[in-house]
Design a protein around this motif. Structure first.
Motif: not given
Ligand SMILES: Nc1ncnc2c1ncn2[C@@H]1O[C@H](COP(=O)(O)OP(=O)(O)OP(=O)(O)O)[C@@H](O)[C@H]1O
Ligand SMILES: [Mg+2]
Length: 363
Positions: A36, A40, A42, A192, A207-209, A211
């Motif tokens: 991500g 984000c 991780k 990433h 993942m993003k933000d 989630e």
């Protein structure tokens, strides 16, 4: 070896929510990549598994044990940190065998494992040096060696290759994959770099933000992105997107865009888009578009913006309506800027998304 279950993890730092309602099942012996963009969540997720972060909510199981209240030392894990912390006052060799000494393994076994790891990571000639006498990439490899000699049930790695040069990175990537096949430690690997993720992961959790957006095999996540974000984050160049309208034509389905009707694969019910006006976002990868020098049935007119030779192929940037698309063409395909070409999109590879939510529409 052990499976890891993350149940609805939540971690905030003041007003910042680093991870929210994050749930994930990692299988025994699996190589799972957490991928991500920067920030984000991780590292936070990895540190939570290691027991280095106190969660606001959620439970973590390793094997069948609920480790949520346990300190890092009792979780059966080894971790390689993003900042590759090594002990500055110890020589490389002593850094590598530090954990084995704590466990009181016989000297012979310590030497054997250290030699094997040093060989693998190409640091055999550095064993007598202190960390201050090493480059960043060398220090990073010492940190990886120190973790793998432990043969942990769970191996956690946070961007362990980030300080290596391109060639060494490529080499180490293959070595880590081989090593995992030998050790079979359940591995959670943070990066990433989507190429690294595709190459290393049995599965990828994107993942993003704070989630997880999609968890799938590299093939599935590349081929069937769950959202527009996934299609744009994975793949280089990323997936192309075109705004269009879904219509029935001659008994089949087409996406109307830029004055053309792009045929979709036959079979399957028409996907339901939000709003009900038939507007969709058409996604297609550059290698699934064929550039033609003459129009053909179902092709879309495009104008060449730039042609870049990238070795085995030419990468075309073309304009369709108001949007720019990337198309991979054979190395002998020639076209000048401004020239008209026609694009044929492989119907089997077209993915439709909801233009509002960006979510994939499934037949
Ligand atoms: N100790 C902290 N205090 C306050 N905010 C933090 C702290 N640690 C992380 N954060 C915030 O939490 C979010 C997630 O951080 P995290 O380090 O998990 O990201 P990451 O995905 O590992 O990013 P990167 O790829 O840059 O390493 C970010 O917004 C970050 O600024
Ligand atoms: Mg990080």
């Amino acid at each position: 070896m052990a499976e890891i279950s993350l149940h609805q993890l939540r971690k905030t730092y003041g007003k910042v929510t680093a991870i929210k309602d994050l749930s994930l099942e990692i299988r025994e012996g699996e190589f799972l990549v957490l991928l991500g963009p920067s920030g984000c969540g991780k590292t936070t997720t990895l540190r939570a598994i290691a027991g280095l972060e106190t969660l606001d909510e959620g439970r973590i199981l390793i094997g069948s044990r609920d480790v949520t209240p346990l300190p890092p030392g009792q979780r059966g894990i080894a971790m390689v940190f993003q900042s590759y912390a090594v002990f500055p006052h110890m020589r490389v060799y002593d850094n590598i065998v530090f954990g084995l000494r704590m466990r009181k393994l016989p000297d012979e076994e310590q030497r054997r494992r250290a030699a094997e790891a040093a060989d693998l990571l190409q640091i055999g000639d550095l064993l007598d040096r202190y960390p201050a006498q090493l480059s960043g990439g060398q220090r990073q490899r010492v940190a990886v060696a120190r973790a793998i000699v432990m043969r942990p049930d769970v191996l956690l790695m946070d961007e362990p290759l980030s300080n290596l040069d391109a060639l060494l990175r490529l080499h180490m990537r293959a070595e880590l994959k081989r090593l995992h096949r030998e050790l079979r430690s359940t591995t959670v690997y943070v990066t990433h770099d989507q190429v690294e993720a595709l190459s290393l992961g049995d599965r990828i959790a994107l993942m993003k933000d704070g989630e997880i957006v999609q968890v799938d095999t590299p093939g599935a996540i590349y081929d069937r992105p769950a959202t527009r974000f996934v299609g744009s984050f994975i793949g280089s160049p990323p997936m192309n997107f075109l705004q269009g309208t879904l219509r029935r034509r001659n008994g089949g389905l087409v996406v109307e865009t830029a004055g053309a009707g792009i045929p979709l694969a036959a079979g399957g019910a028409p996907p339901a888009a939000d709003g009900g006006d038939g507007s969709v976002l058409l996604g297609i990868r550059p290698e699934h578009i064929e550039a033609l020098s003459a129009p053909a049935a179902g092709s879309v007119a495009a104008r060449v913006v730039v042609l870049e030779p990238i070795g085995p192929q030419n990468l075309l940037t073309v304009q369709v309506g108001s949007e720019l698309l990337k198309v991979t063409a054979p190395a002998d395909f020639q076209a000048d800027a401004g020239e008209q070409v026609w694009l044929r999109l492989d119907p089997a590879r077209i993915r439709l998304m909801d233009p509002q939510s960006g979510r994939a529409l499934r037949a």
